[in-house]
Design an enzyme around this catalytic site. Structure first.
Site, PDB file in Angstrom:
ATOM      1  CE  LYS A 256      -7.583 -28.889 -22.653  1.00  0.00           C
ATOM      2  NZ  LYS A 256      -8.944 -28.637 -22.290  1.00  0.00           N
TER       3      LYS A 256
HETATM    4  N1  GLU Z   1     -15.945 -30.012 -22.907  1.00  0.00           N
HETATM    5  C1  GLU Z   1     -15.664 -31.335 -22.414  1.00  0.00           C
HETATM    6  C2  GLU Z   1     -14.169 -31.527 -22.240  1.00  0.00           C
HETATM    7  O1  GLU Z   1     -13.382 -30.774 -22.810  1.00  0.00           O
HETATM    8  C3  GLU Z   1     -16.203 -32.427 -23.311  1.00  0.00           C
HETATM    9  C4  GLU Z   1     -17.653 -32.478 -23.263  1.00  0.00           C
HETATM   10  C5  GLU Z   1     -18.375 -33.560 -24.007  1.00  0.00           C
HETATM   11  O2  GLU Z   1     -17.823 -34.150 -24.948  1.00  0.00           O
HETATM   12  O3  GLU Z   1     -19.520 -33.768 -23.666  1.00  0.00           O
HETATM   13  O4  GLU Z   1     -13.786 -32.434 -21.546  1.00  0.00           O
END
Ligand code: GLU
Length: 287
Positions: A256
């Protein structure tokens, strides 16, 4: 069985090329199979997540043409679901409160490192040394009553014993034997929220009927503990497709912080969605 995939971003920044690539992987699996593609907002880390990022991410997905099915599920709207599962695990004696600060943990690990077998390591470094697992109930109650902050941890050894062996299937790597102790006594509910990434993902994939979890290969260690939770809770295990990560030409992963490679920036610079995908396809993936 119809294929259900999901893209589950955390709204801690804008959608960048790496996450757009990941979204397209999930979208493509679903669309090619005539299945469903879901979007889930993983905003349990309430200090880092922002509603503005969520809105922007959804807008960018729509602009890219990665259309999703049904409502977007936002995890912070569903704390009660995770709380119920925590209560079940608690009732089975599988979780305990941990009052350690980061400094306490670092001190314990440093002390264990000089012992003959050293501190046990997981994929992200030394594992939690288990200090609070040994506290008496009276001591726990006293600390809670004193207002000491705590998170909840899974007693991994006990959970592994209750769960028994399990495995999961990855589309490219095939059957992988579950390693329930890989992450040690991991945090199952954080100090500030009644859940953690591992718990919320496992519960949501189950409640949403996800049949194929696609995500970056950096999350493969997490799949071992999600498998453990699925086995403990009697959930059907989805299939997995861990994909490689998009990198810049020097082999560094997109993150990011790469502000000029956000979908937003590319769009504002006049690129079309086709050009953004062409750019994605031109980047290497991790070896
Ligand atoms: N929320 C996680 C991330 O942004 C991804 C989770 C998942 O795909 O299990 O890295």
């Amino acid at each position: 069985m119809s294929v259900v995939t999901r893209f589950a971003p955390s709204p801690t920044g804008e959608l960048h090329l790496g996450s757009a690539y990941s979204a397209r992987v999930a979208w493509q699996w679903a669309r090619e199979a005539g299945g469903r593609f879901l979007v889930r907002v993983e905003d349990t880390d309430i200090r880092r997540c922002r509603r503005e990022y969520e809105t922007a991410m959804l807008e960018d997905l729509r602009w890219l043409g990665l259309d999703w099915d049904g409502e977007v599920r936002r995890q912070s709207d569903h704390f009660a679901d995770y709380g119920r599962v925590l209560d079940e695990l608690d009732g089975r004696g599988l979780i305990y409160p941990c009052f350690c600060t980061r400094a306490d943990i670092a001190r314990e690990i440093a002390a264990a490192s000089s012992a003959p077998h050293g501190a046990p390591h997981g994929p992200d470094g030394p594992l939690y040394p288990g200090t609070c697992r040994h506290l008496s109930n009276e001591e726990r109650q006293r600390r809670v009553a004193d207002g000491v902050e705590f998170c909840m941890r899974l007693d991994a050894a006990r959970a592994a014993e209750q769960a028994g062996p399990y495995a999961f299937v990855d589309e490219t790597q095939g059957r992988i034997e579950g390693q329930p102790l890989l992450m040690g006594d991991f945090v199952i509910a954080r100090k500030d929220t009644p859940t953690s990434y591992h718990l919320a993902v496992t519960v949501d994939d189950h409640l949403q009927g996800v049949t194929l979890v696609t995500r970056g290969e950096d999350l493969l260690p997490s799949t071992h503990v999600h498998g453990l939770l699925q086995k403990l809770l009697g959930y059907a295990a989805p299939q997995y497709a861990h994909h490689r990560l998009l990198t810049d030409p020097t082999g560094r992963r997109f993150a990011k912080r790469d502000k000029d490679l956000t979908i937003r920036a590319l769009r504002e610079a006049g690129k079309t969605p086709q050009e953004v995908f062409a750019l994605i396809d031109a980047f290497p993936v991790s070896a």
